[in-house]
Design an enzyme around this catalytic site. Structure first.
Site, PDB file in Angstrom:
ATOM      1  N   GLY A 110      13.638 -15.215 -19.191  1.00 37.57           N
ATOM      2  CA  GLY A 110      14.492 -16.295 -19.687  1.00 37.57           C
ATOM      3  C   GLY A 110      14.231 -17.570 -18.897  1.00 37.57           C
ATOM      4  O   GLY A 110      13.453 -17.577 -17.939  1.00 37.57           O
TER       5      GLY A 110
ATOM      6  N   HIS B  69      12.493 -16.178 -33.624  1.00 36.73           N
ATOM      7  CA  HIS B  69      13.744 -15.414 -33.590  1.00 36.73           C
ATOM      8  C   HIS B  69      14.420 -15.388 -34.964  1.00 36.73           C
ATOM      9  O   HIS B  69      15.026 -14.399 -35.351  1.00 36.73           O
ATOM     10  CB  HIS B  69      14.688 -15.986 -32.523  1.00 36.73           C
ATOM     11  CG  HIS B  69      14.272 -15.616 -31.126  1.00 36.73           C
ATOM     12  ND1 HIS B  69      14.583 -16.369 -30.021  1.00 36.73           N
ATOM     13  CD2 HIS B  69      13.549 -14.565 -30.655  1.00 36.73           C
ATOM     14  CE1 HIS B  69      14.085 -15.789 -28.938  1.00 36.73           C
ATOM     15  NE2 HIS B  69      13.446 -14.700 -29.299  1.00 36.73           N
TER      16      HIS B  69
ATOM     17  N   GLU C 255       8.496 -18.781 -11.068  1.00 32.61           N
ATOM     18  CA  GLU C 255       7.846 -19.530 -12.161  1.00 32.61           C
ATOM     19  C   GLU C 255       8.094 -21.024 -11.928  1.00 32.61           C
ATOM     20  O   GLU C 255       7.291 -21.865 -12.323  1.00 32.61           O
ATOM     21  CB  GLU C 255       8.396 -19.079 -13.523  1.00 32.61           C
ATOM     22  CG  GLU C 255       7.633 -19.662 -14.703  1.00 32.61           C
ATOM     23  CD  GLU C 255       8.088 -19.133 -16.061  1.00 32.61           C
ATOM     24  OE1 GLU C 255       9.118 -18.436 -16.122  1.00 32.61           O
ATOM     25  OE2 GLU C 255       7.389 -19.422 -17.062  1.00 32.61           O
TER      26      GLU C 255
ATOM     27  N   HIS D 109       2.013  -8.081 -19.545  1.00 32.56           N
ATOM     28  CA  HIS D 109       3.086  -9.091 -19.627  1.00 32.56           C
ATOM     29  C   HIS D 109       3.019  -9.786 -20.983  1.00 32.56           C
ATOM     30  O   HIS D 109       2.314 -10.786 -21.154  1.00 32.56           O
ATOM     31  CB  HIS D 109       2.936 -10.099 -18.475  1.00 32.56           C
ATOM     32  CG  HIS D 109       4.073 -11.079 -18.364  1.00 32.56           C
ATOM     33  ND1 HIS D 109       4.539 -11.533 -17.148  1.00 32.56           N
ATOM     34  CD2 HIS D 109       4.846 -11.702 -19.300  1.00 32.56           C
ATOM     35  CE1 HIS D 109       5.528 -12.392 -17.349  1.00 32.56           C
ATOM     36  NE2 HIS D 109       5.724 -12.518 -18.650  1.00 32.56           N
TER      37      HIS D 109
ATOM     38  N   THR E 248      10.960  -7.103 -24.747  1.00 35.82           N
ATOM     39  CA  THR E 248      11.744  -7.881 -25.706  1.00 35.82           C
ATOM     40  C   THR E 248      13.233  -7.825 -25.368  1.00 35.82           C
ATOM     41  O   THR E 248      13.727  -6.826 -24.867  1.00 35.82           O
ATOM     42  CB  THR E 248      11.494  -7.424 -27.156  1.00 35.82           C
ATOM     43  OG1 THR E 248      12.036  -8.408 -28.041  1.00 35.82           O
ATOM     44  CG2 THR E 248      12.092  -6.076 -27.494  1.00 35.82           C
TER      45      THR E 248
ATOM     46  N   PRO F 143      16.868  -7.443 -26.441  1.00 38.04           N
ATOM     47  CA  PRO F 143      17.671  -6.967 -27.580  1.00 38.04           C
ATOM     48  C   PRO F 143      18.708  -8.023 -27.952  1.00 38.04           C
ATOM     49  O   PRO F 143      19.361  -8.591 -27.066  1.00 38.04           O
ATOM     50  CB  PRO F 143      18.355  -5.706 -27.042  1.00 38.04           C
ATOM     51  CG  PRO F 143      17.663  -5.368 -25.771  1.00 38.04           C
ATOM     52  CD  PRO F 143      17.031  -6.617 -25.251  1.00 38.04           C
ATOM     53  N   LYS F 144      18.796  -8.296 -29.254  1.00 39.45           N
ATOM     54  CA  LYS F 144      19.734  -9.331 -29.722  1.00 39.45           C
ATOM     55  C   LYS F 144      20.681  -8.727 -30.743  1.00 39.45           C
ATOM     56  O   LYS F 144      20.254  -7.887 -31.534  1.00 39.45           O
ATOM     57  CB  LYS F 144      18.952 -10.484 -30.374  1.00 39.45           C
ATOM     58  CG  LYS F 144      18.006 -11.168 -29.396  1.00 39.45           C
ATOM     59  CD  LYS F 144      16.919 -11.962 -30.103  1.00 39.45           C
ATOM     60  CE  LYS F 144      15.806 -12.350 -29.150  1.00 39.45           C
ATOM     61  NZ  LYS F 144      14.908 -11.233 -28.789  1.00 39.45           N
TER      62      LYS F 144
ATOM     63  N   HIS G 168       5.735 -10.862 -24.245  1.00 43.87           N
ATOM     64  CA  HIS G 168       7.068 -10.895 -24.875  1.00 43.87           C
ATOM     65  C   HIS G 168       6.865 -10.764 -26.383  1.00 43.87           C
ATOM     66  O   HIS G 168       6.091 -11.544 -26.972  1.00 43.87           O
ATOM     67  CB  HIS G 168       7.769 -12.219 -24.590  1.00 43.87           C
ATOM     68  CG  HIS G 168       7.992 -12.482 -23.125  1.00 43.87           C
ATOM     69  ND1 HIS G 168       9.126 -12.102 -22.463  1.00 43.87           N
ATOM     70  CD2 HIS G 168       7.201 -13.084 -22.191  1.00 43.87           C
ATOM     71  CE1 HIS G 168       9.053 -12.467 -21.187  1.00 43.87           C
ATOM     72  NE2 HIS G 168       7.887 -13.069 -20.998  1.00 43.87           N
TER      73      HIS G 168
ATOM     74  N   ASN H 130       8.554 -11.570 -29.160  1.00 42.46           N
ATOM     75  CA  ASN H 130       8.728 -12.729 -30.051  1.00 42.46           C
ATOM     76  C   ASN H 130       7.827 -13.914 -29.705  1.00 42.46           C
ATOM     77  O   ASN H 130       7.740 -14.864 -30.476  1.00 42.46           O
ATOM     78  CB  ASN H 130      10.192 -13.166 -30.080  1.00 42.46           C
ATOM     79  CG  ASN H 130      11.026 -12.268 -30.978  1.00 42.46           C
ATOM     80  OD1 ASN H 130      11.062 -12.429 -32.191  1.00 42.46           O
ATOM     81  ND2 ASN H 130      11.674 -11.277 -30.385  1.00 42.46           N
TER      82      ASN H 130
END
Ligand SMILES: CNc1ncnc2c1ncn2[C@@H]1O[C@H](COP(=O)(O)O)[C@@H](O)[C@H]1O
Ligand SMILES: [Zn+2]
Length: 336
Positions: free
Chosen positions: A172, A68, A202, A14, A100, A102-103, A16, A18
């Site tokens: 998110g 970012h 969470e 686990h 990650t 995608p942006k 991320h 960024n």
């Protein structure tokens, strides 16, 4: 014990992208890709890893904007991916599942974002002794159309590179978006053979937790507010909970290390794995998370090896890759 845990060949399930870039690598990235560092940049770095007492998830999400920016160009994203993999390998992580979101921006489409990350993973894994899988993430705070595009890309690129793209992450800000809106697109991913790693419980949201448990998942991120009945359900379904100690305590969803649900999971003999979540933001490493867990709960060396074995078992690796990891673990334990 610290030396033992640093040397232990570890499995990170686990992480991320960024959030995993550590502060030294952020500085290296800024230097390599964007030129000379300023005093202003140094103080931004300092703010990035500082969590004031009473910080919450929202404070944490605001920190991502900083990285970012740095990964908003192809070169920045490529280098960030390489540095992150290098740093996990340095910490003796033998297998990494990197997630990650995608942006798209003026420099890249979401497809290009994933292609850049995939190429960087391939390059970095030839340079370091580590196996890496990619889990494209759905950010629940973004519109459903974005999730649909991400899943379509994951299916298409995953057909080309099935060893690399293993599943989908649902993450998110848990205060944003409704899980039920995303269930159909997640179901589509599952029907196409992608595994689902879902951030679940969470925060305390009983109706959403129920929906998620009914929907099912391959692994559960955090699981903080599942409660004993939720833990029993996870045990029955053999779904591991990805426990991220520093993340939960620094974002205030768990009040102290001693009260972390990892303890209940041990007592219930429920499936669990130890992970970092965002080792850059939380200024930690997987070895340090093991040290924290062993100091807080008195874990023995053999329990730490067992935890790693559980992670091997619950990874999205192929049977051959799992066998290789188990052999590395056995070889390490024999040398102790
Ligand atoms: C602290 N607990 C958490 N809970 C939920 N989602 C989290 C998270 N930590 C990180 N992310 C998700 O991962 C993104 C950063 O990596 P990428 O830009 O995707 O590589 C964050 O923007 C958030 O969407
Ligand atoms: Zn996470």
């Amino acid at each position: 014990m610290i030396k033992f845990l640093q040397g232990l060949p570890k499995v990170e399930l686990h992480a991320h992208l960024n959030g995993s870039l550590n502060i030294d690598s952020i500085k290296e990235l800024a230097e390599n890709v964007y030129g000379q560092q300023s005093d202003e940049f140094a103080s931004m770095c300092e703010r990035f890893i500082t969590f004031k007492k009473g910080s919450n998830l929202n404070d944490c999400f605001q920190k991502f904007a900083f990285v970012h920016e740095l990964t908003s160009t192809r070169k920045g994203l490529e280098r960030a991916t390489e540095l992150t993999i290098r740093d996990f390998a340095k910490d003796n992580v033998m297998y990494l599942e990197l997630r990650t979101t995608p942006k798209s921006n003026d420099n890249m489409t979401r497809r290009a974002y994933l292609e850049v990350v995939m190429a960087a993973i391939e390059k970095a894994t030839t340079e370091h002794a580590i196996t890496v899988k990619l889990l494209p993430s759905i950010n629940r705070g973004e519109p459903l159309e974005v999730a649909e595009e991400t899943v379509a890309l994951a299916i298409e690129l995953g057909q080309k590179e099935p060893e690399l793209i293993a599943g989908i992450d649902f993450s998110g800000d848990p205060n944003q978006g409704k899980f039920s809106d995303f269930a159909p697109v997640l179901e589509k991913a599952r029907q196409h053979g992608l595994k689902l790693a879902i951030h679940c419980a969470e925060i305390d949201n009983p109706s959403e937790i129920r929906e998620m448990l009914m929907f099912g998942m391959s692994r559960c991120g955090h699981g903080t507010f599942l409660g004993n009945s939720g833990f029993a359900h996870m045990k029955e379904q053999n779904i591991p909970i990805e426990c991220c100690l520093s993340s939960n305590v620094k974002t205030g969803t768990v009040s102290s290390f001693g009260s972390h649900h990892l303890k209940q999971l041990f007592l219930a003999d429920a499936p669990k794995v130890l992970c970092t979540d965002d080792c850059g933001v939380f200024d930690s490493t997987l070895s340090e998370e093991f040290v924290l867990a062993s100091e807080t709960f008195g874990l023995t060396r053999s329990q730490c090896i067992d935890l790693t074995m559980e992670a091997v078992q619950h990874s999205f690796a192929s049977p051959e890759e799992k066998l290789k990891m188990k052999m590395r673990l056995y070889a390490f334990t024999r040398r102790q």
